[in-house]
Design a protein around this motif. Structure first.
Motif, PDB file in Angstrom:
ATOM      1  N   ARG A 110      26.313  44.537  49.009  1.00 61.48           N
ATOM      2  CA  ARG A 110      27.446  45.028  49.661  1.00 61.48           C
ATOM      3  C   ARG A 110      26.884  45.359  51.207  1.00 61.48           C
ATOM      4  O   ARG A 110      25.824  45.592  51.221  1.00 61.48           O
ATOM      5  N   SER A 136      38.892  53.669  48.394  1.00 61.38           N
ATOM      6  CA  SER A 136      39.718  52.434  48.399  1.00 61.38           C
ATOM      7  C   SER A 136      40.416  52.759  49.862  1.00 61.38           C
ATOM      8  O   SER A 136      40.329  53.746  50.552  1.00 61.38           O
ATOM      9  N   TYR A 137      40.750  51.789  50.342  1.00 62.54           N
ATOM     10  CA  TYR A 137      41.229  51.641  51.779  1.00 62.54           C
ATOM     11  C   TYR A 137      42.583  52.820  52.030  1.00 62.54           C
ATOM     12  O   TYR A 137      42.485  53.627  52.911  1.00 62.54           O
ATOM     13  N   ALA A 181      36.027  49.168  56.560  1.00 63.13           N
ATOM     14  CA  ALA A 181      36.776  48.982  55.266  1.00 63.13           C
ATOM     15  C   ALA A 181      37.551  47.945  55.177  1.00 63.13           C
ATOM     16  O   ALA A 181      37.925  47.264  54.158  1.00 63.13           O
ATOM     17  N   SER A 184      34.585  45.178  54.332  1.00 58.76           N
ATOM     18  CA  SER A 184      33.647  45.157  53.052  1.00 58.76           C
ATOM     19  C   SER A 184      33.964  46.628  52.335  1.00 58.76           C
ATOM     20  O   SER A 184      34.139  47.625  52.921  1.00 58.76           O
ATOM     21  N   ASP A 185      33.789  46.453  51.096  1.00 62.85           N
ATOM     22  CA  ASP A 185      33.893  47.840  50.226  1.00 62.85           C
ATOM     23  C   ASP A 185      32.617  48.293  50.165  1.00 62.85           C
ATOM     24  O   ASP A 185      31.577  47.560  49.933  1.00 62.85           O
ATOM     25  N   GLN A 188      29.649  53.623  46.772  1.00 61.56           N
ATOM     26  CA  GLN A 188      29.929  55.031  46.904  1.00 61.56           C
ATOM     27  C   GLN A 188      28.822  56.023  45.909  1.00 61.56           C
ATOM     28  O   GLN A 188      28.926  55.689  44.604  1.00 61.56           O
TER      29      GLN A 188
END
Length: 253
Positions: A110, A136-137, A181, A184-185, A188
């Motif tokens: 990522r 999440s977005y 965001a 790309s994610d 976390q």
């Protein structure tokens, strides 16, 4: 080859705490670190501390125009695979922070990663006591839960996002996270990676500053929110509820 890091530290009369920040970078067990300082014209011992480093570094001096421009200038000269911004009064909590970040980015493939911070008040480290929602977005649009000093971004992704918006005073990081965001994610992490120093001198004006920052966050949020009237109404409602809580807390203090 392992990922390389560009650690960018912006300074301005930062001598009081800079040595702790520097020590935490020098203590990292990751072997590939490019160290970049962007100074806004310090008149105390900041530059002397930087010049005393017994390792290679880059120093950009007399960079004016605010912290967003300083951070963008650091990005401009950075050559590492991953960009890390470490404020001059913050520091990494463990020697394996960068090696952990590198491993998680490589394993996931990522473009960026964020963890948590601990608050440093005086000489006491305190957990943030905040359980961040899963990324999440939509969750990010509800509120910024990505801590700046514990965020690491691949340089190519940072360049695609365009860096920091220099017209923003408070929400430049939130604006950047929302741009990232859309591309790309992130990875976390729930682990604390960085100590974030809270200055007692700023506590007396914290309510006023929080209101101004909240208002700018809200403007940024609306920029990225959909045009669905129900969703936008929900953003307005959350903003006014949060604002009222701060005003009420100030009145009860």
């Amino acid at each position: 080859m392992a990922l390389t890091f560009s650690v960018i530290t912006c300074t301005w009369n930062s001598a009081q705490y800079l040595h702790e920040s520097i020590a935490s970078v020098l203590a990292q067990d990751h072997p590939h670190i490019e160290y970049i300082f962007v100074d806004g014209g310090s008149k105390d011992g900041t530059l002397a501390q930087i010049h005393a480093l017994h390792r290679p570094y880059k120093l950009l001096e007399n960079v004016r125009g605010g912290v967003s421009r300083a951070m963008n200038e650091g990005l401009r000269v950075a050559t590492g695979d991953v960009i890390a911004y470490l404020h001059s009064d913050d520091y990494y909590l463990r020697p394996d922070v960068l090696s952990t970040v590198a491993r998680r980015l490589e394993d996931s493939g990522r473009g960026w990663l964020f963890g948590r911070t601990m608050a440093l008040i005086g000489h006491e480290l305190r957990p943030d006591n905040y359980v961040a929602p899963r990324f999440s977005y939509n969750n990010l649009l509800r509120g910024n839960f990505v801590p700046h000093p514990a965020t690491f971004v691949r340089r190519d992704l940072m360049l695609r996002a365009g860096g920091f918006n220099t017209s923003l005073k408070y929400a430049m990081d939130y604006d950047l996270w929302l741009k990232l965001a859309t591309l790309s994610d992130p990875v976390q992490l729930d682990d604390a990676l960085t100590a974030f120093r809270e200055h007692e001198g700023s506590l007396s004006t914290s309510s006023r500053t929080r209101l101004a920052a909240m208002a700018e966050d809200f403007r940024v949020r609306l920029t990225y929110a959909s045009n669905n009237p129900i969703e936008r109404l929900a953003h307005y409602a959350r903003y006014f509820v949060r604002r009222r809580r701060i005003i009420q807390a100030k009145g009860n203090a």
